[in-house]
Design an enzyme around this catalytic site. Sequence first.
Site, PDB file in Angstrom:
ATOM      1  N   ARG A   1     -33.911  63.228  10.954  1.00 23.97           N
ATOM      2  CA  ARG A   1     -33.116  62.929   9.661  1.00 23.97           C
ATOM      3  C   ARG A   1     -32.849  61.400   9.468  1.00 23.97           C
ATOM      4  NH1 ARG A   1     -28.967  67.800   9.133  1.00 23.97           N
ATOM      5  NH2 ARG A   1     -28.071  66.957  10.983  1.00 23.97           N
TER       6      ARG A   1
ATOM      7  N   ASP B   1     -33.654  62.740  19.762  1.00 24.13           N
ATOM      8  CA  ASP B   1     -34.623  63.907  20.472  1.00 24.13           C
ATOM      9  C   ASP B   1     -35.976  63.969  19.689  1.00 24.13           C
ATOM     10  OD1 ASP B   1     -35.172  66.161  21.925  1.00 24.13           O
ATOM     11  OD2 ASP B   1     -34.699  67.566  20.780  1.00 24.13           O
TER      12      ASP B   1
ATOM     13  N   HIS C   1     -31.412  68.397  24.797  1.00 22.34           N
ATOM     14  CA  HIS C   1     -30.941  67.296  24.458  1.00 22.34           C
ATOM     15  C   HIS C   1     -29.516  66.749  24.446  1.00 22.34           C
ATOM     16  CE1 HIS C   1     -30.442  64.069  21.007  1.00 22.34           C
ATOM     17  NE2 HIS C   1     -30.934  63.359  22.067  1.00 22.34           N
TER      18      HIS C   1
ATOM     19  N   ASP D   1     -25.715  63.469  13.522  1.00 27.36           N
ATOM     20  CA  ASP D   1     -26.218  62.519  12.654  1.00 27.36           C
ATOM     21  C   ASP D   1     -26.151  62.690  11.006  1.00 27.36           C
ATOM     22  OD1 ASP D   1     -27.956  64.693  12.382  1.00 27.36           O
ATOM     23  OD2 ASP D   1     -30.084  63.468  12.804  1.00 27.36           O
ATOM     24  N   ASP D   2     -25.053  63.641  11.099  1.00 21.79           N
ATOM     25  CA  ASP D   2     -24.774  64.138   9.650  1.00 21.79           C
ATOM     26  C   ASP D   2     -23.318  63.876   9.351  1.00 21.79           C
ATOM     27  OD1 ASP D   2     -23.952  66.280  11.090  1.00 21.79           O
ATOM     28  OD2 ASP D   2     -25.259  67.552  10.117  1.00 21.79           O
TER      29      ASP D   2
ATOM     30  N   ASP E   1     -22.581  75.485  21.867  1.00 19.89           N
ATOM     31  CA  ASP E   1     -21.069  75.275  21.145  1.00 19.89           C
ATOM     32  C   ASP E   1     -20.447  76.453  21.507  1.00 19.89           C
ATOM     33  OD1 ASP E   1     -23.033  76.284  19.543  1.00 19.89           O
ATOM     34  OD2 ASP E   1     -22.214  75.236  17.861  1.00 19.89           O
TER      35      ASP E   1
ATOM     36  N   SER F   1     -29.077  74.499  11.188  1.00 23.78           N
ATOM     37  CA  SER F   1     -28.324  75.852  10.963  1.00 23.78           C
ATOM     38  C   SER F   1     -28.602  76.231   9.651  1.00 23.78           C
ATOM     39  CB  SER F   1     -26.964  75.642  10.967  1.00 23.78           C
ATOM     40  OG  SER F   1     -26.386  74.364  10.235  1.00 23.78           O
TER      41      SER F   1
END
Length: 444
Positions: free
Chosen positions: A115, A144, A188, A210-211, A287, A318
């Site tokens: 992204r 990754d 990763h 990255d968001d 997680d 997700s």
Amino acid sequence: MGKCCCDIRYLLLFAVVPFIYIQMRLFSTQSEYADRLAAAVEAENRCTSQTRLLIDQISMQQGRILALEEEKKRQDQECRQLRALVQDLERKGLQKLISDVQVPVAAVVVMACNRADYLERTIKSILKYQSSVASKFPLFVSQDGSDPNVKNKALGYDQLTYMQHIDYAPVETERPGELIAYYKIARHYKWALDQLFYKHNFMRVIILEDDMEIAPDFFDYFEAGAMLLDSDKSIMAISSWNDNGQRQFVQDPYALYRSDFFPGLGWMLSRSTWDELSPKWPKAYWDDWLRLKENHKGRQFIRPEVCRTYNFGEHGSSLGQFFKQYLEPIKLNDIKVNWKSMDLSYLMEDKYVKHFAHMVKDAKPVYGADAVLKAYNIDGDVRILYSDQSDFELIARQFGIFEEWKDGIPRAAYKGVVVFRYQTPRRVFLVGPNSLQQLGIGHS
């Protein structure tokens, strides 16, 4: 007469023979003695020569010793002069210059994949506040895969270090229908954290995705958190996220809490914790794996009331789960809190139980099916008891907070208690059936 003379000659002859023999033996003995004497003289001369040689060598060594002693005196004098110079420089401020050299607090890594537009937004948000503390928080992007747009975007910034994880090993899911992406993400994460802790040798790492955008006091918050992480081994990680951090549920940017539930979404862990986790890192869903009691082992997490990260990633692995309901309404802190001036000792394990118990005890108990309405109309903090998971989910649904549990723990809970603000500065405590006992509070 003639016969007598003849006998005398014979007698003289017999006498001469022994004499000659004796003389010959004497001569032989004298020659042998002379040879021995000569050998002794020669040996003495050699000994005298060697003695003189040793004396000369000793004299030379004594000369060297004297020279070394002079050199030592000269070096001692130079050392005294250097010490005096160092002391003089320290007086002139050298110590201040040394103290200005920064030891990194933590590496900051942005986990990226494909992204590029999201990554650019995240990097710009980080650099807005990281530039002034770059030596304390060196920035990395770990990609990754080989998406060229992401790689080019990351390499376009001189302020960060780019890492790339290429893994062609096939992915075998454990259950049919699972998304392969969650397995790749777990691989990763392990690779990137191994790189930062073991190759780059950082003592702490802050993990971002990255968001995300960060708050103005993001780095000060984690610098203060690093001290807690180092001094209290019952803290497993420091998080910048509150699952119930939506605007209607938060008020105080200074408030921090301990939680038994791993929040993620912008968090810091230490190398000692990674030493424990790395060898058994899961194949997927890392997680949720961290939220298992067998892995956090009773350790807790520090979280803020007002989030220091904002997740804008509606599109990702997700598939936008919970985005509209829980992520988009999150309030990102916009106040630069001076965390260095804050006394955070109340968050230490031995003090926090009493600190939190005092807040819960002072909250007014609310009972009945209309607890939400009562909570809204009561001034001050309130507490509502739930009996089990289904009861909690029912109450949480009425308020609009997260209903989810993991391994027997509600999101954001501490000893079964979930705390949030409810449209005003008042706090609402959802209290589990055993929470008061764990906090040392009698039922009232």
